[in-house]
Write a protein that holds these residues in place. Structure first.
Motif, PDB file in Angstrom:
ATOM      1  N   GLU A  20       0.861  -1.208   0.019  1.00  0.00           N
ATOM      2  CA  GLU A  20       0.020  -0.094   0.023  1.00  0.00           C
ATOM      3  C   GLU A  20       0.818   1.164  -0.105  1.00  0.00           C
ATOM      4  O   GLU A  20       0.622   2.134  -0.909  1.00  0.00           O
ATOM      5  N   ARG A  21       1.901   1.135   0.902  1.00  0.00           N
ATOM      6  CA  ARG A  21       2.735   2.315   1.027  1.00  0.00           C
ATOM      7  C   ARG A  21       3.560   2.649  -0.593  1.00  0.00           C
ATOM      8  O   ARG A  21       3.794   3.736  -0.810  1.00  0.00           O
ATOM      9  N   ALA A  22       3.794   1.536  -1.046  1.00  0.00           N
ATOM     10  CA  ALA A  22       4.630   1.574  -2.409  1.00  0.00           C
ATOM     11  C   ALA A  22       3.794   2.210  -3.293  1.00  0.00           C
ATOM     12  O   ALA A  22       4.066   2.947  -4.353  1.00  0.00           O
ATOM     13  N   ILE A  23       2.594   1.893  -3.395  1.00  0.00           N
ATOM     14  CA  ILE A  23       1.507   2.430  -4.414  1.00  0.00           C
ATOM     15  C   ILE A  23       1.422   3.784  -4.045  1.00  0.00           C
ATOM     16  O   ILE A  23       1.356   4.908  -4.856  1.00  0.00           O
ATOM     17  N   LEU A  24       1.157   4.234  -2.880  1.00  0.00           N
ATOM     18  CA  LEU A  24       1.019   5.745  -2.541  1.00  0.00           C
ATOM     19  C   LEU A  24       2.184   6.311  -3.116  1.00  0.00           C
ATOM     20  O   LEU A  24       2.274   7.604  -3.551  1.00  0.00           O
ATOM     21  N   GLU A  25       3.522   5.704  -2.806  1.00  0.00           N
ATOM     22  CA  GLU A  25       4.844   6.598  -3.132  1.00  0.00           C
ATOM     23  C   GLU A  25       4.877   6.653  -4.766  1.00  0.00           C
ATOM     24  O   GLU A  25       5.335   7.852  -5.230  1.00  0.00           O
ATOM     25  N   ARG A  26       4.460   5.570  -5.572  1.00  0.00           N
ATOM     26  CA  ARG A  26       4.339   5.776  -6.823  1.00  0.00           C
ATOM     27  C   ARG A  26       3.424   6.952  -7.493  1.00  0.00           C
ATOM     28  O   ARG A  26       3.877   7.612  -8.265  1.00  0.00           O
ATOM     29  N   ILE A  27       2.427   7.122  -6.609  1.00  0.00           N
ATOM     30  CA  ILE A  27       1.444   7.913  -7.231  1.00  0.00           C
ATOM     31  C   ILE A  27       1.912   9.276  -6.802  1.00  0.00           C
ATOM     32  O   ILE A  27       1.996  10.446  -7.386  1.00  0.00           O
ATOM     33  N   ASN A  28       2.735   9.607  -5.593  1.00  0.00           N
ATOM     34  CA  ASN A  28       3.326  10.827  -5.147  1.00  0.00           C
ATOM     35  C   ASN A  28       4.379  11.252  -6.006  1.00  0.00           C
ATOM     36  O   ASN A  28       4.621  12.266  -6.488  1.00  0.00           O
ATOM     37  N   ASN A  29       4.929  10.085  -6.583  1.00  0.00           N
ATOM     38  CA  ASN A  29       6.095  10.423  -7.369  1.00  0.00           C
ATOM     39  C   ASN A  29       5.732  10.373  -9.210  1.00  0.00           C
ATOM     40  O   ASN A  29       6.675  10.693  -9.843  1.00  0.00           O
ATOM     41  N   GLY A  30       4.599  10.545  -9.318  1.00  0.00           N
ATOM     42  CA  GLY A  30       4.008  10.872 -10.615  1.00  0.00           C
ATOM     43  C   GLY A  30       3.361   9.836 -11.352  1.00  0.00           C
ATOM     44  O   GLY A  30       2.637  10.095 -12.472  1.00  0.00           O
ATOM     45  N   ASP A  31       3.296   8.634 -10.963  1.00  0.00           N
ATOM     46  CA  ASP A  31       2.425   7.501 -11.720  1.00  0.00           C
ATOM     47  C   ASP A  31       1.102   7.809 -11.705  1.00  0.00           C
ATOM     48  O   ASP A  31       0.495   8.161 -10.782  1.00  0.00           O
ATOM     49  N   ARG A  32       0.444   7.489 -12.791  1.00  0.00           N
ATOM     50  CA  ARG A  32      -1.004   7.927 -12.843  1.00  0.00           C
ATOM     51  C   ARG A  32      -1.875   6.663 -13.119  1.00  0.00           C
ATOM     52  O   ARG A  32      -3.093   6.728 -13.094  1.00  0.00           O
ATOM     53  N   THR A  33      -1.267   5.685 -13.597  1.00  0.00           N
ATOM     54  CA  THR A  33      -1.945   4.387 -14.283  1.00  0.00           C
ATOM     55  C   THR A  33      -1.571   3.282 -13.541  1.00  0.00           C
ATOM     56  O   THR A  33      -0.316   3.251 -12.895  1.00  0.00           O
ATOM     57  N   ILE A  34      -2.389   2.181 -13.489  1.00  0.00           N
ATOM     58  CA  ILE A  34      -1.953   0.961 -12.652  1.00  0.00           C
ATOM     59  C   ILE A  34      -0.766   0.327 -13.368  1.00  0.00           C
ATOM     60  O   ILE A  34      -0.108  -0.152 -12.906  1.00  0.00           O
ATOM     61  N   LYS A  35      -1.010   0.396 -14.929  1.00  0.00           N
ATOM     62  CA  LYS A  35      -0.106  -0.403 -15.588  1.00  0.00           C
ATOM     63  C   LYS A  35       1.406   0.259 -15.217  1.00  0.00           C
ATOM     64  O   LYS A  35       2.312  -0.689 -15.230  1.00  0.00           O
ATOM     65  N   ASP A  36       1.660   1.577 -15.201  1.00  0.00           N
ATOM     66  CA  ASP A  36       2.976   2.080 -14.670  1.00  0.00           C
ATOM     67  C   ASP A  36       3.320   1.510 -13.292  1.00  0.00           C
ATOM     68  O   ASP A  36       4.563   1.419 -13.092  1.00  0.00           O
ATOM     69  N   MET A  37       2.453   1.582 -12.416  1.00  0.00           N
ATOM     70  CA  MET A  37       2.618   1.022 -10.823  1.00  0.00           C
ATOM     71  C   MET A  37       3.069  -0.161 -10.939  1.00  0.00           C
ATOM     72  O   MET A  37       3.799  -0.675 -10.176  1.00  0.00           O
ATOM     73  N   VAL A  38       2.265  -1.275 -11.701  1.00  0.00           N
ATOM     74  CA  VAL A  38       2.608  -2.651 -11.760  1.00  0.00           C
ATOM     75  C   VAL A  38       4.233  -2.769 -12.386  1.00  0.00           C
ATOM     76  O   VAL A  38       4.893  -3.783 -11.681  1.00  0.00           O
ATOM     77  N   GLU A  39       4.326  -1.987 -13.457  1.00  0.00           N
ATOM     78  CA  GLU A  39       5.740  -2.479 -14.054  1.00  0.00           C
ATOM     79  C   GLU A  39       6.931  -1.898 -12.928  1.00  0.00           C
ATOM     80  O   GLU A  39       7.906  -2.581 -12.951  1.00  0.00           O
ATOM     81  N   ALA A  40       6.614  -0.951 -11.926  1.00  0.00           N
ATOM     82  CA  ALA A  40       7.620  -0.614 -11.151  1.00  0.00           C
ATOM     83  C   ALA A  40       7.670  -1.496 -10.059  1.00  0.00           C
ATOM     84  O   ALA A  40       8.696  -1.898  -9.469  1.00  0.00           O
ATOM     85  N   ILE A  41       6.482  -1.804  -9.427  1.00  0.00           N
ATOM     86  CA  ILE A  41       6.334  -2.507  -8.154  1.00  0.00           C
ATOM     87  C   ILE A  41       6.803  -4.065  -8.372  1.00  0.00           C
ATOM     88  O   ILE A  41       7.257  -4.418  -7.433  1.00  0.00           O
TER      89      ILE A  41
END
Ligand SMILES: [Zn+2]
Length: 302
Positions: free
Chosen positions: A236-257
């Motif tokens: 959950e924290r990783a998702i919040l961090e990705r969003i705070n750092n500019g990710d806007r889509t689930i696809k981008d978050m999945v590729e990173a996390i």
């Protein structure tokens, strides 16, 4: 404490393995990235038996179950949830044994489908399944030398139940808690807030041994489940961090996390991220353009 998964497991296809006194495990040969080596069915009792999770509609698995049952009567068939790897064989096992089929209820999503959303989980759902007896929470079914208590654990599905073997410290945890991997919690069938509440509930129960629907036993349930909880909080924290750092889509978050995860599991990972986002948006921690959806645009809550 770090979460440690245990992937040692011998499915011993085609035969029963005694995992506790009067508890036999039979693993169906339906291995996949989601089912590990296959679905575990359990036979409980010594004379008149109960079967927990008959498994997929598979001829060889039915034969192995019937061989292990032998001439002994079966009074009850318990079903943990309505996924195609757990419930479909109930109907044929009932035909052979005359046992009553018990489960929380029919398949249903945890939340309604949203506009434009297709349910990616439709293929995995056993929508034909109807229990003979609907199990409320905390119901105790008395059998021949055994008693099984329903412990409702929604999250993986809305109708997911675990089953406690009274007086033994054993809990059949099905797909809610497994030793080999985290549980898939994917909307609309599953819900993260429910999953976390169910996890807390099992942590409070303090069972001695969990026998899951896939893979081997969980031998230190409480510390393992605390680890699972921490793992979800970290995600959950990783998702919040990705969003705070500019990710806007689930696809981008999945590729990173999930960069170290088998790409075959990335669609499932996307649904898992959506499950967190459903929860985070509901809690006011993330903003989404409309109701959270797999193709949605997410931004920090202001
Ligand atoms: Zn399942």
């Amino acid at each position: 404490m770090a979460l440690k998964f245990d992937t040692r497991f011998d499915p011993a296809y085609g035969k029963g393995v005694t995992v506790a006194p009067d508890v036999l495990r039979i693993t169906a040969k339906n291995p996949s990235p989601f089912t590990f080596h296959g679905t575990n069915s359990y036979i409980v009792g010594c004379e008149t038996l109960a079967v927990i999770d008959p498994g997929p509609d598979d001829e060889a698995h039915l034969r192995t179950l019937l061989e292990a049952i032998g001439t002994r009567p079966v009074s009850h068939i318990f079903v943990s949830h309505t996924h195609r790897d757990h419930s479909p064989l109930a109907a044929r096992l009932k035909q052979h044994t005359g046992a009553a089929v018990l489960a929380e209820g029919r398949h249903r999503p945890a939340r309604p489908l949203r506009t434009g959303e297709v349910n990616p989980l439709d293929a995995s759902a056993d929508t034909d399944f109807v229990p003979d007896i609907a199990l409320p929470d905390d119901m105790v079914i008395d059998g021949d030398g055994w008693a099984i208590r329903t412990v409702l654990t929604p999250g993986h599905t809305a109708n997911h139940a675990a089953f406690a073997l009274e007086g033994t410290g054993i809990l059949f945890s099905a797909d809610h808690v497994m030793a080999w991997a985290t549980t898939i919690v994917a909307p609309p069938d599953g819900a993260m807030a429910d999953y976390m509440t169910s996890l807390d509930r099992l942590i409070e129960r303090d069972d001695r041994l969990l026998l899951p629907g896939h893979g081997g036993p969980v031998t230190e349930p409480r510390s393992f489940m605390r680890g699972l909880k921490t793992h979800r909080k970290m995600r959950e924290r990783a998702i919040l961090e990705r969003i705070n750092n500019g990710d806007r889509t689930i696809k981008d978050m999945v590729e990173a996390i999930y960069r170290d995860t088998d790409p075959r599991l990335h669609d499932a990972a996307g649904l898992s991220v959506l499950a967190h986002l459903d929860d985070l948006v509901a809690r006011g921690l993330v903003h989404s353009d409309g109701a959270p959806a797999i193709g949605g645009i997410y931004s920090p809550a202001t």
